[in-house]
Structures are given as C-alpha cells and as structure tokens.
Scaffold this motif. Sequence first.
Motif, PDB file in Angstrom:
ATOM      1  N   MET A   1      41.873  32.917  44.074  1.00 50.56           N
ATOM      2  CA  MET A   1      40.727  33.682  43.612  1.00 50.56           C
ATOM      3  C   MET A   1      41.235  34.893  42.845  1.00 50.56           C
ATOM      4  SD  MET A   1      37.780  35.551  45.912  1.00 50.56           S
ATOM      5  CE  MET A   1      37.179  33.995  46.506  1.00 50.56           C
ATOM      6  N   GLN A   4      37.682  40.509  42.123  1.00 54.04           N
ATOM      7  CA  GLN A   4      36.226  40.605  42.207  1.00 54.04           C
ATOM      8  C   GLN A   4      35.827  42.039  41.896  1.00 54.04           C
ATOM      9  OE1 GLN A   4      35.159  39.516  46.193  1.00 54.04           O
ATOM     10  NE2 GLN A   4      36.364  37.643  46.130  1.00 54.04           N
ATOM     11  N   LYS A   5      34.888  42.206  40.976  1.00 58.00           N
ATOM     12  CA  LYS A   5      34.417  43.546  40.631  1.00 58.00           C
ATOM     13  C   LYS A   5      33.388  43.975  41.675  1.00 58.00           C
ATOM     14  CE  LYS A   5      33.719  44.778  36.316  1.00 58.00           C
ATOM     15  NZ  LYS A   5      33.126  45.008  34.989  1.00 58.00           N
ATOM     16  N   ARG A   6      33.576  45.181  42.203  1.00 56.40           N
ATOM     17  CA  ARG A   6      32.643  45.725  43.194  1.00 56.40           C
ATOM     18  C   ARG A   6      32.334  47.172  42.844  1.00 56.40           C
ATOM     19  NH1 ARG A   6      34.973  43.210  48.830  1.00 56.40           N
ATOM     20  NH2 ARG A   6      34.868  41.041  48.162  1.00 56.40           N
ATOM     21  N   GLN A  14      38.092  46.973  41.542  1.00 60.00           N
ATOM     22  CA  GLN A  14      38.410  45.549  41.624  1.00 60.00           C
ATOM     23  C   GLN A  14      39.143  45.302  42.942  1.00 60.00           C
ATOM     24  OE1 GLN A  14      37.846  43.100  39.325  1.00 60.00           O
ATOM     25  NE2 GLN A  14      37.217  44.277  37.554  1.00 60.00           N
ATOM     26  N   HIS A  16      41.254  42.037  45.080  1.00 60.78           N
ATOM     27  CA  HIS A  16      41.750  40.657  45.174  1.00 60.78           C
ATOM     28  C   HIS A  16      41.704  40.287  46.651  1.00 60.78           C
ATOM     29  CE1 HIS A  16      44.333  37.131  45.056  1.00 60.78           C
ATOM     30  NE2 HIS A  16      45.051  37.692  46.004  1.00 60.78           N
TER      31      HIS A  16
END
Length: 72
Positions: A1, A4-6, A14, A16
């Motif tokens: 994966m 992921q932007k949060r 970001q 991981h």
Amino acid sequence: MAFQKREIHGRVYQVHVPSGDDPSRRWPLIVFLNGIGENGTDGVLQLRAGLPPYVLEHAAAFPAFFRICSPA
C-alpha cells in the motif's frame, strides 16, 4: 500500500501503513520532517525527497508505519 493522505486540525499529512497491518502487532514508527524544498500544504511535495521515494518504491515490503509531517 502506498501513502494515504490524511488531515488533522486542518494539517495534511501522509502515512504509510505496512501491508498485512495487524493491530495486535507492534510496529516501528518513522516520522519524517521535510526540508524547505518540500514545503507545501497539499501533502504531496513531501513525497519527493529523502526516505519517501524509497518507501514508495518498496511499499509492499516496508516494515514500519511512516508518517510525513509538514512543519508550519
């Protein structure tokens, strides 16, 4: 994966998450504070330098949570 932007408190970052994430397992955490060349508020520029390109290239096997923070 991949990353992921949060967002929290109006700040984009970001993260991981290792593949095969198991909440009962303890994972190492790496926090990356970017330099001035990766300033920005979109959470994307910070993926261009330092360790993030390596993590992107080896995401399936990278064995740690990796959070990229953009200092104000």
